[in-house]
Design a protein around this motif. Sequence first.
Motif, short mmCIF file in Angstrom:
data_model
loop_
_atom_site.label_atom_id
_atom_site.label_comp_id
_atom_site.label_asym_id
_atom_site.label_seq_id
_atom_site.Cartn_x
_atom_site.Cartn_y
_atom_site.Cartn_z
N VAL A 102 48.16 41.53 45.84
CA VAL A 102 47.08 40.59 45.57
C VAL A 102 45.83 40.98 46.34
O VAL A 102 44.71 40.99 45.78
CB VAL A 102 47.51 39.15 45.92
CG1 VAL A 102 46.32 38.21 45.87
CG2 VAL A 102 48.61 38.67 44.97
N MET A 103 45.97 41.31 47.60
CA MET A 103 44.81 41.64 48.41
C MET A 103 44.17 42.95 47.98
O MET A 103 42.96 43.14 48.17
CB MET A 103 45.21 41.70 49.88
CG MET A 103 45.60 40.34 50.46
SD MET A 103 44.36 39.05 50.17
CE MET A 103 42.95 39.73 51.08
N HIS A 104 44.94 43.83 47.39
CA HIS A 104 44.39 45.09 46.89
C HIS A 104 43.35 44.83 45.80
O HIS A 104 42.39 45.60 45.65
CB HIS A 104 45.53 45.97 46.36
CG HIS A 104 45.08 47.32 45.88
ND1 HIS A 104 44.60 48.29 46.74
CD2 HIS A 104 45.04 47.86 44.63
CE1 HIS A 104 44.28 49.39 46.04
NE2 HIS A 104 44.53 49.13 44.76
N TYR A 105 43.56 43.76 45.03
CA TYR A 105 42.62 43.41 43.95
C TYR A 105 41.82 42.15 44.30
O TYR A 105 41.41 41.40 43.42
CB TYR A 105 43.39 43.21 42.65
CG TYR A 105 44.15 44.45 42.23
CD1 TYR A 105 43.47 45.58 41.79
CD2 TYR A 105 45.53 44.51 42.33
CE1 TYR A 105 44.15 46.73 41.44
CE2 TYR A 105 46.23 45.65 41.98
CZ TYR A 105 45.53 46.76 41.54
OH TYR A 105 46.21 47.90 41.21
N HIS A 106 41.60 41.95 45.59
CA HIS A 106 40.89 40.77 46.05
C HIS A 106 39.52 40.63 45.36
O HIS A 106 38.72 41.56 45.37
CB HIS A 106 40.68 40.88 47.57
CG HIS A 106 40.01 39.69 48.18
ND1 HIS A 106 40.65 38.48 48.35
CD2 HIS A 106 38.75 39.52 48.66
CE1 HIS A 106 39.84 37.64 48.92
NE2 HIS A 106 38.67 38.22 49.11
N GLY A 107 39.31 39.47 44.75
CA GLY A 107 38.04 39.22 44.08
C GLY A 107 37.92 39.82 42.70
O GLY A 107 36.88 39.67 42.05
N ARG A 108 38.97 40.49 42.24
CA ARG A 108 38.92 41.08 40.89
C ARG A 108 40.24 40.92 40.15
O ARG A 108 40.62 41.75 39.34
CB ARG A 108 38.47 42.53 40.93
CG ARG A 108 39.22 43.43 41.87
CD ARG A 108 38.48 44.74 42.13
NE ARG A 108 39.25 45.63 42.98
CZ ARG A 108 39.89 46.70 42.56
NH1 ARG A 108 39.85 47.04 41.27
NH2 ARG A 108 40.57 47.47 43.39
#
Length: 216
Positions: A102-108
């Motif tokens: 989830v954090m890898h795609y944070h904001g996207r």
Amino acid sequence: MSDTKKRIVVLISGNGSNLQAILDRSLEQNIHGQVVAVISNRPDAYGLTRAEQREVDTQVLDHTEFETREAYDYQLKNLIDSYHPDLVVLAGFMRILSDPLVMHYHGRMLNIHPSLLPKYKGLNTHSRAIEAGDTEHGASVHFVTPELDDGPVVIQSKVPVFKDDTELELAARVQEQERNIYPLVIEWFCRGRLTMENNKAYLDGNEIPENGYAAD
């Protein structure tokens, strides 16, 4: 805004009705985004057929072939990244994602949830709304954060709950609204209008209310 269309990867597990709405919107209107791949954790997901009919690349990464959630999510991240997405869209992807993914795609990364968040996080939202005697129910589009169904809400669409509603009848009413609001939010993101900063959602630079905008 760049003239280059945003690259979208969609994750599914089943029928893919929201995927179909996104694909239709991308062809019928210029949402400034293109679905470049559809990934399913289930090989029999009908959404894969919907994507193939539109000549969109499809991939199956079967979660049953992995011993741990972390191992699966590591491979999923690598597969998603191979398409260099600007946006990852969860469209009925029935898996809880690990925090690192989830954090890898944070904001996207966006998700659509069949309730008026923060009500009824998790599963069986329609039956829970009926059992609680609610007079309204609906769907929420939100950014994905590590806590389940807890990211900042962008938009909500409400439907009435009738006294004699069955779960299937209520679900159908909600799904109709989902197919309207999800492509709209994706369009906002692809046009650079929608962002997430400090765990808050912004549209055109204005902070979105805590429970999101109400769909017309």
